[in-house]
Design a protein around this motif. Structure first.
Motif, short mmCIF file in Angstrom:
data_model
loop_
_atom_site.label_atom_id
_atom_site.label_comp_id
_atom_site.label_asym_id
_atom_site.label_seq_id
_atom_site.Cartn_x
_atom_site.Cartn_y
_atom_site.Cartn_z
N PHE A 1 45.43 34.40 38.54
CA PHE A 1 44.12 33.93 38.95
C PHE A 1 43.91 35.08 40.15
CE2 PHE A 1 40.30 32.76 41.36
CZ PHE A 1 39.51 32.44 40.32
N PRO A 2 44.72 35.05 41.20
CA PRO A 2 44.35 35.94 42.22
C PRO A 2 44.63 37.43 41.60
CG PRO A 2 46.24 34.76 42.88
CD PRO A 2 45.75 34.00 41.49
N PHE A 3 45.71 37.53 41.12
CA PHE A 3 45.66 39.14 40.39
C PHE A 3 44.86 39.56 39.55
CE2 PHE A 3 47.59 42.13 37.49
CZ PHE A 3 48.14 42.83 38.37
N GLU B 1 41.57 40.42 41.35
CA GLU B 1 41.62 41.85 41.96
C GLU B 1 41.19 42.88 41.02
OE1 GLU B 1 41.97 44.99 44.41
OE2 GLU B 1 41.75 42.65 44.96
N PHE B 2 41.67 42.95 39.67
CA PHE B 2 41.59 43.92 38.80
C PHE B 2 40.37 43.36 37.54
CE2 PHE B 2 45.66 44.52 40.39
CZ PHE B 2 45.74 45.89 40.77
N ARG B 3 39.55 42.77 37.99
CA ARG B 3 38.66 42.15 37.17
C ARG B 3 37.54 43.26 36.45
NH1 ARG B 3 37.23 40.59 42.39
NH2 ARG B 3 35.25 41.41 43.06
N GLU B 4 37.62 44.28 37.12
CA GLU B 4 36.69 45.43 36.41
C GLU B 4 37.33 46.19 35.36
OE1 GLU B 4 39.60 48.08 38.65
OE2 GLU B 4 38.68 46.05 39.23
N ALA B 5 38.71 46.02 35.12
CA ALA B 5 39.42 46.60 34.25
C ALA B 5 39.01 46.28 32.79
CB ALA B 5 41.04 46.53 34.33
N ARG C 1 40.46 33.28 26.86
CA ARG C 1 39.43 33.59 28.09
C ARG C 1 39.31 32.63 29.08
NH1 ARG C 1 34.41 37.46 26.05
NH2 ARG C 1 35.82 38.78 24.45
N ARG C 2 39.30 31.28 28.54
CA ARG C 2 38.94 30.29 29.32
C ARG C 2 39.20 30.31 30.72
NH1 ARG C 2 39.49 26.29 24.35
NH2 ARG C 2 37.49 26.84 23.31
N PRO C 3 40.65 30.47 31.06
CA PRO C 3 40.81 30.42 32.56
C PRO C 3 40.39 31.53 33.25
CG PRO C 3 42.80 30.05 31.19
CD PRO C 3 41.74 30.58 30.00
N LEU C 4 40.21 32.61 32.78
CA LEU C 4 39.68 33.98 33.52
C LEU C 4 38.47 34.35 33.07
CD1 LEU C 4 43.05 35.65 33.82
CD2 LEU C 4 42.07 34.16 35.51
N PRO C 5 37.15 33.67 32.84
CA PRO C 5 35.93 33.85 32.40
C PRO C 5 35.30 35.27 33.20
CG PRO C 5 35.65 32.16 33.73
CD PRO C 5 37.27 32.10 33.70
N PHE C 6 35.93 35.57 34.16
CA PHE C 6 35.17 36.51 35.22
C PHE C 6 35.68 37.88 34.70
CE2 PHE C 6 38.79 34.60 37.34
CZ PHE C 6 39.56 35.56 37.66
N LEU C 7 36.70 38.13 34.06
CA LEU C 7 37.10 39.30 33.54
C LEU C 7 36.25 40.20 33.00
CD1 LEU C 7 40.86 38.86 32.72
CD2 LEU C 7 40.08 39.63 34.90
N ASN C 8 36.44 41.49 32.97
CA ASN C 8 35.58 42.50 32.24
C ASN C 8 36.14 42.37 30.65
OD1 ASN C 8 33.88 44.61 31.39
ND2 ASN C 8 35.25 46.11 31.96
N PRO D 1 30.73 54.74 30.29
CA PRO D 1 31.65 54.10 29.45
C PRO D 1 32.01 52.53 30.07
CG PRO D 1 33.02 55.91 30.66
CD PRO D 1 31.52 56.09 30.77
N LEU D 2 32.45 51.62 29.30
CA LEU D 2 32.63 50.56 29.71
C LEU D 2 33.47 50.29 30.72
CD1 LEU D 2 32.59 48.77 26.22
CD2 LEU D 2 30.86 48.48 27.66
N TRP D 3 34.53 51.03 30.90
CA TRP D 3 35.85 51.04 31.60
C TRP D 3 35.29 51.35 33.17
CZ3 TRP D 3 38.03 55.58 33.81
CH2 TRP D 3 37.60 56.81 33.21
N ARG D 4 33.96 52.14 33.33
CA ARG D 4 33.41 52.56 34.55
C ARG D 4 32.17 51.45 34.99
NH1 ARG D 4 37.03 55.02 37.70
NH2 ARG D 4 37.71 56.99 37.13
N LYS D 5 31.52 50.76 33.77
CA LYS D 5 30.31 50.04 34.35
C LYS D 5 30.69 48.93 35.39
CE LYS D 5 27.50 51.07 30.31
NZ LYS D 5 27.35 50.45 29.01
N ALA D 6 31.86 48.38 35.02
CA ALA D 6 32.12 46.99 35.81
C ALA D 6 32.72 47.43 37.25
CB ALA D 6 33.01 46.02 35.25
#
Length: 349
Positions: free
Chosen positions: A123-125, A128-132, A142-149, A343-348
């Motif tokens: 979760f903490p790791f 930190e990299f949720r925009e990737a 996805r359920r444990p980490l719904p905030f990821l991009n 691109p998607l990899w920059r939007k978040a």
């Protein structure tokens, strides 16, 4: 497109025996090459591919006795970065090792997460990299980490002609994969004993699961309803799965995908699976298997399994789980990531 595929080094691509991620990377790589793309595969030196191979270890780490598997993987990431200018997109299958470096690169990439994501240290790791840009292999994953991009979900697929279907009902129940507590081989054994049908277990025993095997499973192999086959290769899977009445997948963990389910369907064999993880996304009850939530339901599923058309099982595979469909889904994501103005990899970010 010029595509880099970055595989784990634990197994060859494709693996000689067990190895789900490396097997999927192989199927994807070969299909992309078949469709005319310029593909470079970063993998162990004993891998077999029609793509350009960049060997990042002499052989699969599981077979080489390497004591520190992290070091070869870090060297591989460095090699990928040195060659990054050659690619339109870099597709990682190695969890998270590359994320700090790719954050600092102006290069389109994505990461398919192949494993479970519910471990507390993740979760903490990943926060930190949720925009990737991440790809899931099921929505359940996805359920444990719904905030990821999450830029997409791409179900696994295997070559249409890899397995030949058998439309004659089999004579035994099958367990295929790995002996471990979360795979619940004990449930498979119990079900075989309850219904009085032979269970064949084609399974790998990892070093980490040796105690579980010796203490829990091995004593139960004396049952007249159980035969332990051991680890089998791809060629042996054809006969093993096609000859089964049903594949048992009575798991007790949040399975991210469950490749063996679509392998069974490709052979025309229905699946009896526990409602857990990705199972409801793969199994269509009454069409390519049954979903159960108790041993009593599992017994009833065995009794009714021949109501499921083996031709229908194969049809579900061809409709939803081929390598061609998997590659098509990934290519759509590659194009969005590489060619969109923002691109998607920059939007978040």
């Amino acid at each position: 497109m010029r595509i880099a595929q970055v595989a784990p080094l634990f197994e060859a691509v494709p693996p000689k025996l067990y190895g789900g991620t490396e097997r999927v990377v192989s199927w994807l790589t070969e299909e992309l090459v078949r469709q005319g793309h310029e593909v470079t595969l970063f993998a162990s030196g004993d891998s077999q591919t029609s793509a350009r191979l960049v060997p990042c270890a002499p052989q699969a780490l599981r077979l080489s006795g390497v004591r520190d598997p992290l070091a070869p993987h870090v060297l591989m990431v460095e090699r990928v970065l040195q060659m990054a200018h050659e690619f339109d997109i870099i597709h990682f299958h190695i969890d998270y090792l590359h994320l700090p470096l790719m954050r600092r690169m102006k290069k389109p990439y994505l990461t398919t997460l192949h494993g479970r994501l519910d471990l507390p240290e993740m979760f903490p790791f990943y926060k930190e990299f949720r925009e990737a840009p991440f790809v899931s292999i099921s929505y359940a994953q996805r359920r444990p980490l719904p905030f990821l991009n999450w830029v997409g979900t791409v179900y696994h697929g295997l070559p249409r002609d890899l397995y030949r279907p058998s439309y004659t009902p089999g004579k035994y129940l099958a367990f295929l994969g790995r002996i471990s507590p979360e795979k619940r081989p004990d449930r498979a054994i119990e079900l075989a004993e309850r219904v009085g049908i032979k269970l064949l277990m084609a399974a790998k025993v990892d070093r980490a699961d040796q105690d579980y095997f010796k203490e829990v499973i091995k004593p139960r192999l004396r049952s007249p309803w159980v035969e332990f086959v051991g680890e089998i290769n791809d060629g042996e899977k054809q006969e093993f799965l096609a000859g089964a009445l049903a594949l048992l997948m009575l798991i007790d963990w949040p399975e991210p995908f469950g490749l063996v389910m679509i392998e069974a369907n490709a052979c025309g064999t229905p699946v009896i699976a526990w409602r857990c993880g990705s199972v409801p996304e793969i199994i269509e009850p009454g069409r390519n298997g049954f979903i159960v939530e108790s041993m009593e339901e599992a017994e009833r599923a065995v009794a009714e399994i021949e109501r499921i058309s083996r031709r229908q099982c194969r049809r579900v595979f061809e409709e939803r789980f081929t390598a061609e469909r998997m590659a098509r889904d990934y290519l759509a994501l590659y194009a969005r990531l590489a060619y969109e103005e923002v691109p998607l990899w920059r939007k978040a970010a």
